[in-house]
Design a protein around this motif. Structure first.
Motif, PDB file in Angstrom:
ATOM      1  N   VAL B  16     -17.652  -3.149 -17.621  1.00 34.00           N
ATOM      2  CA  VAL B  16     -17.046  -2.431 -16.503  1.00 34.00           C
ATOM      3  C   VAL B  16     -16.160  -3.376 -15.703  1.00 34.00           C
ATOM      4  CG1 VAL B  16     -17.555  -1.362 -14.270  1.00 34.00           C
ATOM      5  CG2 VAL B  16     -18.782  -0.612 -16.299  1.00 34.00           C
ATOM      6  N   GLY B 104     -16.352   2.065 -10.873  1.00 31.49           N
ATOM      7  CA  GLY B 104     -17.595   1.744 -11.544  1.00 31.49           C
ATOM      8  C   GLY B 104     -18.733   2.459 -10.839  1.00 31.49           C
ATOM      9  N   VAL B 129     -17.735   3.590 -16.092  1.00 32.85           N
ATOM     10  CA  VAL B 129     -16.542   3.857 -15.280  1.00 32.85           C
ATOM     11  C   VAL B 129     -16.231   5.347 -15.332  1.00 32.85           C
ATOM     12  CG1 VAL B 129     -14.057   3.456 -15.058  1.00 32.85           C
ATOM     13  CG2 VAL B 129     -15.559   1.568 -15.699  1.00 32.85           C
TER      14      VAL B 129
END
Lengths: 137, 337
Positions: B16, B104, B129
């Protein structure tokens, strides 16, 4: 680990996704490649699940023997512990432990039963008496 | 729709981090660099705490730290939010998507519908995400998955508000980039990440964490057979192997990813020592994997003698010594530029 050593065994992830691994290429530099799975960890996962199945089975026996309320069975079935049940329902841990007692459980209000059955995603009637009409294992 | 590039990663948080930075125009932070700058490598045996009725062991640093540390070291401001109200959390997310900002999210795995059932435990520190919304379905880039996926609003809300240990409380985060970090900042970030990791692995107080935590675990393993019987000891070892090798570590309990980090660091700070230590971590990862094979012999019930447990422990002693030497060597490198 070298790239050609990345295991490509069967796994539960097989039809979902492959996993990314870091390994050395022919020139000794790091690169990534996909792995289908590794037999060693598939077995580890299997061991974890058979331990869960055993706990669920034991819980079922206790409920059938009236040593414990169905709450224990559903908690084990959903891989939870008292802490997690408490976090989802808002009941105190000591309350939940009390609800394990069959005679306490039987007197629970329908509101409390509703909270539990919602968490465990079952019909309130099934939650109160999950094994009725089913033969003893 | 946001044009988000999904790059599959070995680990969720580093993936992420790397993918969000990439989206924001920073293409220099690969997954291993994010891992190393965030001082991700760790070992801890958390005493008195059980996960799934077996000991809690982790090969990485605390959830959330890698993203935060990496961005801090690169001087990138971070927006991080937790929510009391579930609807507020969803509204905030929608606003971000409206502004074309991928974010995120920390989520629990148990109710994560696109994971196979076998992997769905009550683990609350997974990261993904969210990069769009179409017909009330959220577009998800889960870095450990090969492809992007989708969740309904209800499904997403449920995993964002999973309960129990490490409950996400709707946490979302994204970098707010004003200035791209230059090469000098990147080099400094690498050095900072290495130093912090040396501290965490060598000098953290107490017997449970860092290199001494590995030795502590080895000592425990020697006793498991006598204390628990071979079957329960087997489930404990299975848990160790899962924490070490299961989706999210890149193999060998993150040791290969750390070796890759050091190798990539050499591109920025050409000190031969980095390459040498990288090789040591490759070896460490290989020993971890050999130990997993030994453990599997035990939990398959193929080998059950005390000597088999002793051999398992010996792998851990060996890897502890090697990692200690490696981090001492790292600490001694003159990383100047």
């Amino acid at each position: 680990m070298k790239k050609n050593e990345i295991p490509q065994d069967k796994s539960a992830l097989e039809n979902v996704s492959k996993e990314l691994c870091y390994a050395l290429d022919e020139n000794g530099n790091y690169s990534t490649d996909l792995s289908k799975g590794w037999e060693v960890k598939s077995k580890a996962l299997e061991v974890a699940w058979s331990a869960i199945d055993e706990r669920v089975f034991d819980a079922k026996q206790k409920v059938l023997n009236r040593e414990c309320s169905p709450l224990l069975y559903f908690m084990e079935l959903k891989l939870m512990d008292v802490e997690i049940v408490s976090a989802y329902t808002g009941f105190w841990k000591w309350q939940i432990k009390r609800h394990f007692k069959p005679n306490v459980f039987e007197k629970l209000s329908s509101k409390k039963i509703g909270k539990y059955s919602k968490l465990f995603e079952v019909d309130p009637e099934e939650f109160k008496d999950p094994f009725s009409g089913k033969p003893k294992p | 729709m946001i044009d988000f590039k999904h790059i599959q990663s070995a680990h969720c948080e580093t993936g992420v981090t790397s993918n969000l930075l990439f989206h924001n125009g920073i293409d220099t932070i690969s997954e291993p660099l994010a891992f190393g700058i965030g001082s991700g490598l760790f070992f801890i045996y958390i005493p008195f705490l059980k996960v799934n009725h077996a000991p809690a062991i982790s090969f990485r640093t605390m959830p959330g730290m890698i993203f935060k540390r990496t961005c801090n070291a690169l001087k990138i401001p971070v927006i991080q939010k937790k929510f009391r109200s579930e609807s507020e959390a969803m509204e905030y997310l929608d606003q971000c998507i409206d502004k074309s900002k991928p974010v995120g999210c920390q989520v629990g795995v148990y109710y994560l519908t696109y994971f196979p059932k076998e992997y769905r435990f009550h683990f609350n520190a997974h990261n993904l995400v969210v990069f769009g919304k179409e017909n009330n379905r959220y577009l998800i880039s889960d870095p450990v998955m090969e492809n992007t996926t989708e969740l309904t609003g209800q499904e997403l809300q449920r995993v964002r508000f999973a309960k129990g240990p490490l409950a996400p409380k709707g946490q979302l985060y994204y970098p707010e980039i004003k200035e791209k970090p230059d090469e000098l900042i990147l080099r400094k970030a690498i050095v900072k990440g290495i130093k912090r990791n040396v501290r965490d692995m060598l000098y953290i107080p107490g017997p449970f964490a860092g290199v001494s935590g590995i030795r502590f675990t080895a000592g425990k393993i020697k006793k498991w057979r006598g204390q628990l019987g071979t079957k329960k000891a087997g489930t404990y070892l299975a848990q160790l192997v899962r924490m070490q090798e299961e989706i999210g570590t890149g193999g060998g309990g993150f040791r290969f990813m750390y070796a890759a980090f050091l190798e990539q660091s050499y591109q920025h700070i050409p000190n031969e020592g980095l390459k040498e230590v990288s090789e040591m971590f490759t070896e460490a990862g290989d020993i971890w994997r050999s130990s997993a094979v030994q453990a599997s012999g035990i939990f398959k019930g193929r080998i059950t003698e005390q000597s088999d447990f002793d051999l398992m422990a010996d792998y851990l002693y060996k890897v502890a010594d090697l990692e200690k030497t490696a981090f001492k060597k790292l600490a001694g490198l003159k990383l100047t530029f």
